[in-house]
Design a protein around this motif. Structure first.
Motif, PDB file in Angstrom:
ATOM      1  N   ASP A   7       0.633  -1.034  -0.013  1.00 34.26           N
ATOM      2  CA  ASP A   7       0.060  -0.497   0.031  1.00 34.26           C
ATOM      3  C   ASP A   7       1.218   1.286   0.179  1.00 34.26           C
ATOM      4  OD1 ASP A   7      -2.181  -1.824  -0.076  1.00 34.26           O
ATOM      5  OD2 ASP A   7      -2.475  -1.590   2.466  1.00 34.26           O
ATOM      6  N   GLU A   8       2.335   0.894   0.411  1.00 32.08           N
ATOM      7  CA  GLU A   8       3.108   1.719   0.051  1.00 32.08           C
ATOM      8  C   GLU A   8       4.421   1.525   0.222  1.00 32.08           C
ATOM      9  OE1 GLU A   8       2.817   4.492   4.229  1.00 32.08           O
ATOM     10  OE2 GLU A   8       3.457   2.656   5.130  1.00 32.08           O
ATOM     11  N   ARG A  20      -7.786  -9.332  -4.882  1.00 33.20           N
ATOM     12  CA  ARG A  20      -7.389  -8.015  -6.179  1.00 33.20           C
ATOM     13  C   ARG A  20      -8.625  -8.867  -6.952  1.00 33.20           C
ATOM     14  NH1 ARG A  20      -5.690  -3.280  -6.126  1.00 33.20           N
ATOM     15  NH2 ARG A  20      -3.927  -3.751  -7.553  1.00 33.20           N
ATOM     16  N   TYR A  59      -2.062   2.379  -5.669  1.00 34.78           N
ATOM     17  CA  TYR A  59      -1.681   1.534  -4.607  1.00 34.78           C
ATOM     18  C   TYR A  59      -2.790   1.091  -4.000  1.00 34.78           C
ATOM     19  CZ  TYR A  59       3.231   3.223  -4.147  1.00 34.78           C
ATOM     20  OH  TYR A  59       4.737   3.515  -4.433  1.00 34.78           O
ATOM     21  N   PRO A  60      -2.868  -0.457  -3.730  1.00 32.23           N
ATOM     22  CA  PRO A  60      -1.949  -1.404  -3.482  1.00 32.23           C
ATOM     23  C   PRO A  60      -1.759  -1.400  -4.987  1.00 32.23           C
ATOM     24  CG  PRO A  60      -4.412  -1.833  -2.821  1.00 32.23           C
ATOM     25  CD  PRO A  60      -4.424  -0.487  -3.712  1.00 32.23           C
TER      26      PRO A  60
END
Length: 315
Positions: A7-8, A20, A59-60
């Motif tokens: 996410d980062e 996903r 993101y993700p």
């Protein structure tokens, strides 16, 4: 689908499992169910905020270049690769969603049939590293009568570079740690140098080329390599940013130097597959982790002592 995402950017702990949507298949792309995914230094660099992190648009994000798996949907009805075919290859991350997921959709030019001799875990360890090594030794014009040095010869790219250079007929010297010297000899290195006890430039000189997989990030390996080359000799460097002054340093020393960046190339991968299936070249898998343990795999890679490749078991 299940995927290992970030996410980062940050430490390995930013990696976590998430659900996903399946990647959308477009134009000539092949949809592949991923059985295993290879882990490369570029994956760890990107996860940390370096590498190609600047190109991540949202993101993700799912990282991972290398994959081995089974075709689910062909690019078109009469395409060479059809559902059920075992394949392997690499994608252009982050232009496409990566292989740390149960499915990838990649260009037909990026995927080819998996070598029958290899398991999916072994095949997933091949594409990026082997294509990099293949391109570098070809650029170095490795062949009969050529004397070539491979730095970090026991690593992912290095263990392929040693073997490819030997297959092409060059006399190969490789550097490695004490524990990897026998491994390097098994790969076919004519001479081995223990970098923990010996300065390589003290024992080799007048080399035609150097495959530099370290640069100046450790003990000025790149700069020192120029002294081991003959006048006009060529150094081929792969780690982006590992030696910013390379071109100027080489010119001042009367040597040549170039960086190298790999491209997904199914045709070159077919040539590599033939060598693997013939047993002429082999791939070494250091460790296999479950997808959920991706953070631990990244930590092991970043320790810098991997022999061959690390692989994630995806499905």
């Amino acid at each position: 689908m299940r995927a290992l995402v970030i996410d980062e950017t940050g430490a390995p702990e930013v990696l976590h499992l998430a659900d996903r949507m399946l990647p959308r298949q477009i134009v000539d792309e092949v949809l592949v169910k991923v059985i295993a995914a290879g882990l490369n230094p570029i994956d760890a660099k990107t996860r940390s905020g370096k590498g190609v992190a600047a190109a991540i648009e949202r993101y993700p994000a799912v990282l991972g270049y290398d994959f081995s798996g089974v075709v689910v949907r062909a690019a078109f009805e009469a395409a060479p690769l059809q559902p059920g075919d075992a394949v392997y290859g690499m994608g252009r991350v982050p232009r496409v969603s990566g292989s740390f997921a149960e499915y990838v959709s990649v260009s037909s030019m990026s995927v080819t049939r998996k070598p029958a001799r290899l398991s999916h875990a072994e095949a997933a360890a091949v594409p990026l590293a082997a294509l990099t090594a293949w391109g570098m030794v070809k650029l170095a014009q490795a062949g009969p009568g050529q004397r070539l040095l491979v730095h970090a010869g026991s690593g992912g790219v290095g263990h392929f570079a040693v073997q490819f250079a030997r297959v092409l007929g060059a006399h190969v010297t490789a550097t490695g740690s004490t524990r990897n010297l026998d491994f390097l000899r098994e790969l076919g290195a004519d001479e081995v140098i223990d970098y923990t006890t010996t300065r390589f430039e003290d024992v080799v000189n007048d080399l035609d080329s150097v495959i530099d997989l370290i640069g100046n990030v450790h003990d000025n390996t790149g700069t020192r390599s120029l002294a081991a080359l003959r006048p006009g000799g060529l150094l081929v460097n792969a780690p982006t940013g590992s030696w910013p002054t390379m071109a100027a340093d080489a010119a001042a020393a009367g040597r040549r130097a170039t960086g190298f960046k790999v491209s997904p190339d199914a045709r070159a991968l077919d040539e590599i597959s033939a060598l693997l299936d013939a047993g002429t070249v082999r791939v070494h898998v250091d460790s296999v982790f479950e997808l959920a343990d991706g953070a631990a795999a990244h930590r092991l890679l970043e320790e810098g002592h991997t022999r061959g490749k690390i692989v994630l078991r995806v499905s």
